[in-house]
Design a protein around this motif. Structure first.
Motif, PDB file in Angstrom:
ATOM      1  N   ARG A 162      13.992  -0.520   8.140  1.00  0.00           N
ATOM      2  CA  ARG A 162      12.826   0.009   7.443  1.00  0.00           C
ATOM      3  C   ARG A 162      11.966   0.821   8.403  1.00  0.00           C
ATOM      4  O   ARG A 162      11.792   0.450   9.566  1.00  0.00           O
ATOM      5  CB  ARG A 162      11.970  -1.130   6.873  1.00  0.00           C
ATOM      6  CG  ARG A 162      12.679  -2.043   5.886  1.00  0.00           C
ATOM      7  CD  ARG A 162      12.860  -1.398   4.541  1.00  0.00           C
ATOM      8  NE  ARG A 162      11.600  -0.936   3.977  1.00  0.00           N
ATOM      9  CZ  ARG A 162      10.795  -1.681   3.240  1.00  0.00           C
ATOM     10  NH1 ARG A 162      11.113  -2.903   2.951  1.00  0.00           N
ATOM     11  NH2 ARG A 162       9.669  -1.183   2.768  1.00  0.00           N
TER      12      ARG A 162
ATOM     13  N   LEU B 233      -3.626   1.248   3.839  1.00  0.00           N
ATOM     14  CA  LEU B 233      -2.789   0.047   3.925  1.00  0.00           C
ATOM     15  C   LEU B 233      -2.515  -0.497   2.529  1.00  0.00           C
ATOM     16  O   LEU B 233      -1.444  -1.021   2.245  1.00  0.00           O
ATOM     17  CB  LEU B 233      -3.486  -1.041   4.755  1.00  0.00           C
ATOM     18  CG  LEU B 233      -3.310  -1.030   6.272  1.00  0.00           C
ATOM     19  CD1 LEU B 233      -4.016   0.137   6.907  1.00  0.00           C
ATOM     20  CD2 LEU B 233      -3.820  -2.321   6.878  1.00  0.00           C
ATOM     21  N   GLN B 234      -3.550  -0.372   1.665  1.00  0.00           N
ATOM     22  CA  GLN B 234      -3.391  -0.852   0.289  1.00  0.00           C
ATOM     23  C   GLN B 234      -2.511   0.108  -0.511  1.00  0.00           C
ATOM     24  O   GLN B 234      -1.761  -0.322  -1.379  1.00  0.00           O
ATOM     25  CB  GLN B 234      -4.750  -0.930  -0.412  1.00  0.00           C
ATOM     26  CG  GLN B 234      -5.811  -1.689   0.331  1.00  0.00           C
ATOM     27  CD  GLN B 234      -5.696  -3.180   0.133  1.00  0.00           C
ATOM     28  OE1 GLN B 234      -4.710  -3.668  -0.410  1.00  0.00           O
ATOM     29  NE2 GLN B 234      -6.683  -3.907   0.610  1.00  0.00           N
ATOM     30  N   ALA B 235      -2.631   1.397  -0.227  1.00  0.00           N
ATOM     31  CA  ALA B 235      -1.995   2.388  -1.092  1.00  0.00           C
ATOM     32  C   ALA B 235      -0.507   2.552  -0.811  1.00  0.00           C
ATOM     33  O   ALA B 235       0.246   2.971  -1.681  1.00  0.00           O
ATOM     34  CB  ALA B 235      -2.689   3.737  -0.945  1.00  0.00           C
ATOM     35  N   CYS B 236      -0.053   2.260   0.404  1.00  0.00           N
ATOM     36  CA  CYS B 236       1.361   2.462   0.728  1.00  0.00           C
ATOM     37  C   CYS B 236       2.221   1.458  -0.030  1.00  0.00           C
ATOM     38  O   CYS B 236       2.066   0.263   0.138  1.00  0.00           O
ATOM     39  CB  CYS B 236       1.593   2.311   2.228  1.00  0.00           C
ATOM     40  SG  CYS B 236       3.350   2.430   2.643  1.00  0.00           S
ATOM     41  N   PRO B 237       3.143   1.937  -0.871  1.00  0.00           N
ATOM     42  CA  PRO B 237       3.968   1.016  -1.647  1.00  0.00           C
ATOM     43  C   PRO B 237       5.041   0.333  -0.795  1.00  0.00           C
ATOM     44  O   PRO B 237       5.763  -0.516  -1.286  1.00  0.00           O
ATOM     45  CB  PRO B 237       4.623   1.899  -2.707  1.00  0.00           C
ATOM     46  CG  PRO B 237       4.079   3.250  -2.513  1.00  0.00           C
ATOM     47  CD  PRO B 237       3.444   3.333  -1.177  1.00  0.00           C
ATOM     48  N   TYR B 238       5.145   0.729   0.466  1.00  0.00           N
ATOM     49  CA  TYR B 238       6.209   0.191   1.316  1.00  0.00           C
ATOM     50  C   TYR B 238       5.671  -0.750   2.382  1.00  0.00           C
ATOM     51  O   TYR B 238       6.437  -1.246   3.203  1.00  0.00           O
ATOM     52  CB  TYR B 238       6.979   1.341   1.961  1.00  0.00           C
ATOM     53  CG  TYR B 238       7.502   2.325   0.939  1.00  0.00           C
ATOM     54  CD1 TYR B 238       8.624   2.009   0.180  1.00  0.00           C
ATOM     55  CD2 TYR B 238       6.861   3.526   0.701  1.00  0.00           C
ATOM     56  CE1 TYR B 238       9.087   2.880  -0.790  1.00  0.00           C
ATOM     57  CE2 TYR B 238       7.318   4.404  -0.261  1.00  0.00           C
ATOM     58  CZ  TYR B 238       8.437   4.078  -1.000  1.00  0.00           C
ATOM     59  OH  TYR B 238       8.891   4.935  -1.962  1.00  0.00           O
ATOM     60  N   GLY B 239       4.378  -0.972   2.404  1.00  0.00           N
ATOM     61  CA  GLY B 239       3.788  -1.877   3.399  1.00  0.00           C
ATOM     62  C   GLY B 239       4.024  -1.414   4.824  1.00  0.00           C
ATOM     63  O   GLY B 239       4.177  -2.218   5.734  1.00  0.00           O
TER      64      GLY B 239
ATOM     65  N   LEU C  47      13.974   4.093  -1.316  1.00  0.00           N
ATOM     66  CA  LEU C  47      13.336   2.837  -1.693  1.00  0.00           C
ATOM     67  C   LEU C  47      12.231   3.084  -2.710  1.00  0.00           C
ATOM     68  O   LEU C  47      11.467   4.032  -2.581  1.00  0.00           O
ATOM     69  CB  LEU C  47      12.765   2.134  -0.466  1.00  0.00           C
ATOM     70  CG  LEU C  47      13.795   1.790   0.622  1.00  0.00           C
ATOM     71  CD1 LEU C  47      13.118   1.038   1.756  1.00  0.00           C
ATOM     72  CD2 LEU C  47      14.957   0.989   0.079  1.00  0.00           C
ATOM     73  N   ARG C  48      12.161   2.219  -3.688  1.00  0.00           N
ATOM     74  CA  ARG C  48      11.119   2.253  -4.733  1.00  0.00           C
ATOM     75  C   ARG C  48      10.843   3.665  -5.242  1.00  0.00           C
ATOM     76  O   ARG C  48       9.709   4.176  -5.147  1.00  0.00           O
ATOM     77  CB  ARG C  48       9.836   1.625  -4.209  1.00  0.00           C
ATOM     78  CG  ARG C  48       9.962   0.131  -4.084  1.00  0.00           C
ATOM     79  CD  ARG C  48       8.716  -0.565  -3.588  1.00  0.00           C
ATOM     80  NE  ARG C  48       8.995  -1.990  -3.508  1.00  0.00           N
ATOM     81  CZ  ARG C  48       8.461  -2.809  -2.613  1.00  0.00           C
ATOM     82  NH1 ARG C  48       7.623  -2.367  -1.727  1.00  0.00           N
ATOM     83  NH2 ARG C  48       8.769  -4.082  -2.601  1.00  0.00           N
TER      84      ARG C  48
ATOM     85  N   MET D 238       7.806   4.685  -7.565  1.00  0.00           N
ATOM     86  CA  MET D 238       6.433   4.881  -7.102  1.00  0.00           C
ATOM     87  C   MET D 238       6.052   6.359  -7.077  1.00  0.00           C
ATOM     88  O   MET D 238       4.903   6.713  -6.814  1.00  0.00           O
ATOM     89  CB  MET D 238       6.265   4.292  -5.701  1.00  0.00           C
ATOM     90  CG  MET D 238       6.242   2.786  -5.691  1.00  0.00           C
ATOM     91  SD  MET D 238       4.752   2.166  -6.476  1.00  0.00           S
ATOM     92  CE  MET D 238       5.399   0.764  -7.354  1.00  0.00           C
TER      93      MET D 238
ATOM     94  N   ARG E 187       8.893  -9.894   1.971  1.00  0.00           N
ATOM     95  CA  ARG E 187       9.029  -8.435   1.981  1.00  0.00           C
ATOM     96  C   ARG E 187       7.869  -7.797   1.231  1.00  0.00           C
ATOM     97  O   ARG E 187       7.446  -8.266   0.188  1.00  0.00           O
ATOM     98  CB  ARG E 187      10.344  -8.090   1.279  1.00  0.00           C
ATOM     99  CG  ARG E 187      10.656  -6.647   1.239  1.00  0.00           C
ATOM    100  CD  ARG E 187      11.772  -6.424   0.275  1.00  0.00           C
ATOM    101  NE  ARG E 187      13.045  -6.239   0.939  1.00  0.00           N
ATOM    102  CZ  ARG E 187      14.204  -6.406   0.335  1.00  0.00           C
ATOM    103  NH1 ARG E 187      14.242  -6.816  -0.906  1.00  0.00           N
ATOM    104  NH2 ARG E 187      15.328  -6.198   0.964  1.00  0.00           N
ATOM    105  N   VAL E 188       7.335  -6.735   1.818  1.00  0.00           N
ATOM    106  CA  VAL E 188       6.225  -6.065   1.141  1.00  0.00           C
ATOM    107  C   VAL E 188       6.657  -4.699   0.652  1.00  0.00           C
ATOM    108  O   VAL E 188       7.691  -4.203   1.032  1.00  0.00           O
ATOM    109  CB  VAL E 188       4.998  -5.905   2.056  1.00  0.00           C
ATOM    110  CG1 VAL E 188       4.358  -7.250   2.283  1.00  0.00           C
ATOM    111  CG2 VAL E 188       5.377  -5.243   3.355  1.00  0.00           C
TER     112      VAL E 188
END
Lengths: 317, 248
Positions: free
Chosen positions: B96, B138-144, B206-207, B210, B247-248
């Motif tokens: 990742r 940090l909140q907005a990133c869908p991948y942490g 990934l994702r 989003m 996993r985030v």
């Protein structure tokens, strides 16, 4: 997403900022509708309570979020100034500017109410009136933007709902009214001018608080319903309050103690006046109790929303 | 056996006419200076062939040393996905790193403009001097992917080793990868290795739901997670190998 990046300072800011913005908006709109020409000591008086509480609550709340900044925590005390070197379409950028403007305007607005003998038509009246016109949209903006800020992220399905901002606005207005009633019940009895008028205003405040909470119940219903009817990330996120770790806090703490109980108590006292035009009598202890419940509910709402949004995230990889 | 292509087929003839007219049009319309300066900006991306990954964590370690990532934080890591019941079992690895998205959610929410997508190569970077550490990104990133650097007080994340790629080197994780699972390069250059391998293989990101359009692609990535286990009754375990155990 299981780590809480935003903790108690942000929760307190959302609560206090909402309360202050709500109180400021309510104060200014009351003042504009009937605070100016009426009997001194009637609506003018509670416009004054709102005007005085608004800047204090908002400034304390804003101080809280500064504590949560990573730059502040590592000793760059004034780096947040960078927020005001630019403006972009980020809800936080627009919100910061609005918040700064609200603080300035509400301070001057409070100043016009400050003297003990402030009354309609005094030499600060014109300034007061102009500022009241600015306070209403600014207050609504400050109360709204926090919900928009949280709702702007697809990565946070619990927050990513258009109705969250409306929920925050209604909650801000109702906690603002509750703060005004509370201050009035605690300190307003000393120098009331006209007992009848005082009770009539209590009735107006209590019934509008009741109406706002009723509307809030509706918005909460829509919020949960929408999430419940969706599948995927949103459904997964809302399960935190429908069976997950925050269920009892949400349903018992917020919905029952923070919304339904105050509404029921207020109904008991408002209905006789509303239906049969009886004299409105609400014991001071009851007023204080209702206000404390509403305020606790408002805090709990911010607490649950901020925590629930962060312990849930997108599903799958 | 190669089939001989006729020199003057009708198709060739048409193509030649088309190219010829296109060249004439461009030459007559565009000023010569502009034509020279119109060099395509770079568009950096990464392709990770998980079939070649053995989960050795060399990339994670090299990332930490190269970028002096503080203890407890991670810019890049490798997740292990274990599934099945003996004897039908499988373990796959999912390296990742920041996806350097085409539509980065973090950039959209940054109130100070401290984080932005570079025009010259599409890398999403953070200006430490501007960032106030509000943690909105940090909140907005869908991948942490983002964390708050406890030393600088600013948001931090993978930037494809900016100091290396600006000097013509590949990122540290690519350089160190034992199985050569990582390919780094310019997606705008059709002759680059990454463009060729991307064109020749089934890849995923990934994702994708989003809407961020990641620029890090995977070959044969296992998208299984614990929710699939709940549905199929299969045993699934995801190890993140970072402080965030889930996993985030």
């Amino acid at each position: 997403m299981l780590e809480l990046h935003w903790g108690l300072p942000v929760i307190l800011y959302l609560f206090l900022g909402g309360l202050g913005a709500g109180a400021g908006t309510v104060s200014a709109s009351i003042f504009l509708r009937s605070g100016g020409g009426d009997l001194a000591g009637s609506n003018f008086r509670f416009a004054r309570w709102g005007a005085l509480v608004a800047p204090i609550a908002v400034i304390v709340g804003t101080g809280m979020i500064v504590l949560e900044l990573g730059s502040f925590q590592t000793g760059h005390w004034f780096k947040w100034i960078n927020l005001f070197k630019t403006i972009n379409l980020s809800p936080m950028s627009i919100g910061s500017w609005m918040l700064a403007l609200f603080i300035l305007v509400s301070l001057v607005y409070a100043y016009t109410f400050l003297p003990d003998d402030a009354h309609p038509g005094d030499h600060r009246h014109r300034l007061r009136k102009v500022l009241a016109w600015v306070m209403v949209p600014l207050g609504v903006g400050v109360a709204l933007y926090t919900g928009i800020l949280l709702g702007a992220m697809p990565s946070r399905p619990f927050w990513n709902s258009p109705i969250l901002a409306l929920l925050f606005l209604v909650s801000a207005l109702s906690t603002g009214v509750a703060a005004i009633i509370l201050l009035r019940a605690l300190f307003g009895h000393k120098n009331k001018i006209d007992a009848d008028n005082f009770e009539r205003n209590s009735y107006m405040l209590s019934s509008s608080d009741m109406l706002l909470i009723g509307f809030e119940v509706l918005v909460v219903f829509l919020f949960v319903m929408y999430a419940h009817l969706t599948i995927g990330g949103v459904e997964d996120a809302v399960s935190v309050i429908t069976g997950g770790p925050l269920t009892s806090q949400f349903w018992f703490g917020f919905v029952v103690l923070g919304l339904l109980l105050p509404v029921v108590i207020e109904l008991k006292y408002v209905f006789p006046t509303l239906l049969y035009q009886k004299q409105f009598v609400m014991p001071r202890t009851m007023e204080v109790l209702v206000c404390l419940l509403v305020l606790a509910g408002g805090f709990l709402l911010r607490y649950i929303v901020v925590i629930a949004g962060q312990i849930t995230g997108p599903v799958g990889i | 056996m190669r089939e001989k292509i006729p020199q003057n087929s009708r198709r060739n003839f048409l193509m030649k006419i088309a190219t010829g007219s296109a060249v004439t049009v461009t030459a007559s319309v565009a000023a010569p200076g502009i034509a020279l300066a119109a060099e395509k900006p770079k568009h950096y991306g990464m392709l990770i062939d998980t079939r070649r990954c053995i989960g050795c964590h060399a990339c994670s370690v090299s990332c930490k040393t190269e970028n002096e990532v503080p203890l407890g934080e991670t810019r890049s890591w490798v997740e292990y996905i274990e599934k099945g019941r003996f004897p039908n079992v499988h373990r796959s690895f999912l390296p990742r790193l920041c996806n350097q998205c085409e539509k980065p959610a973090c950039v959209k929410v940054c109130p100070t403009g401290a984080t932005y997508k570079r025009k010259e190569d599409g890398v999403v970077v953070i200006d430490n001097d501007v960032c106030i550490g509000c943690k909105y990104c940090l909140q907005a990133c869908p991948y942490g992917m983002r964390f708050l650097n406890p030393i600088t007080g600013a948001a931090d994340k993978c930037d494809f080793c900016l100091h290396r790629i600006d000097n013509g080197l590949v990122p540290a994780c690519v350089n160190t990868c034992q199985g050569r699972a990582r390919i780094f390069g310019d997606l705008n250059d059709p002759e680059s290795e990454i463009s060729k391998v991307l064109a020749n293989n089934a890849t995923t990101v990934l994702r994708p739901e989003m809407g961020t359009f990641p620029n890090v692609f995977y070959i044969d990535a296992d998208h299984t997670d614990e929710r699939d286990a709940a549905r199929t009754g299969e045993y699934v375990r995801v190890e993140t190998h970072r402080r965030q155990l889930k996993r985030v």
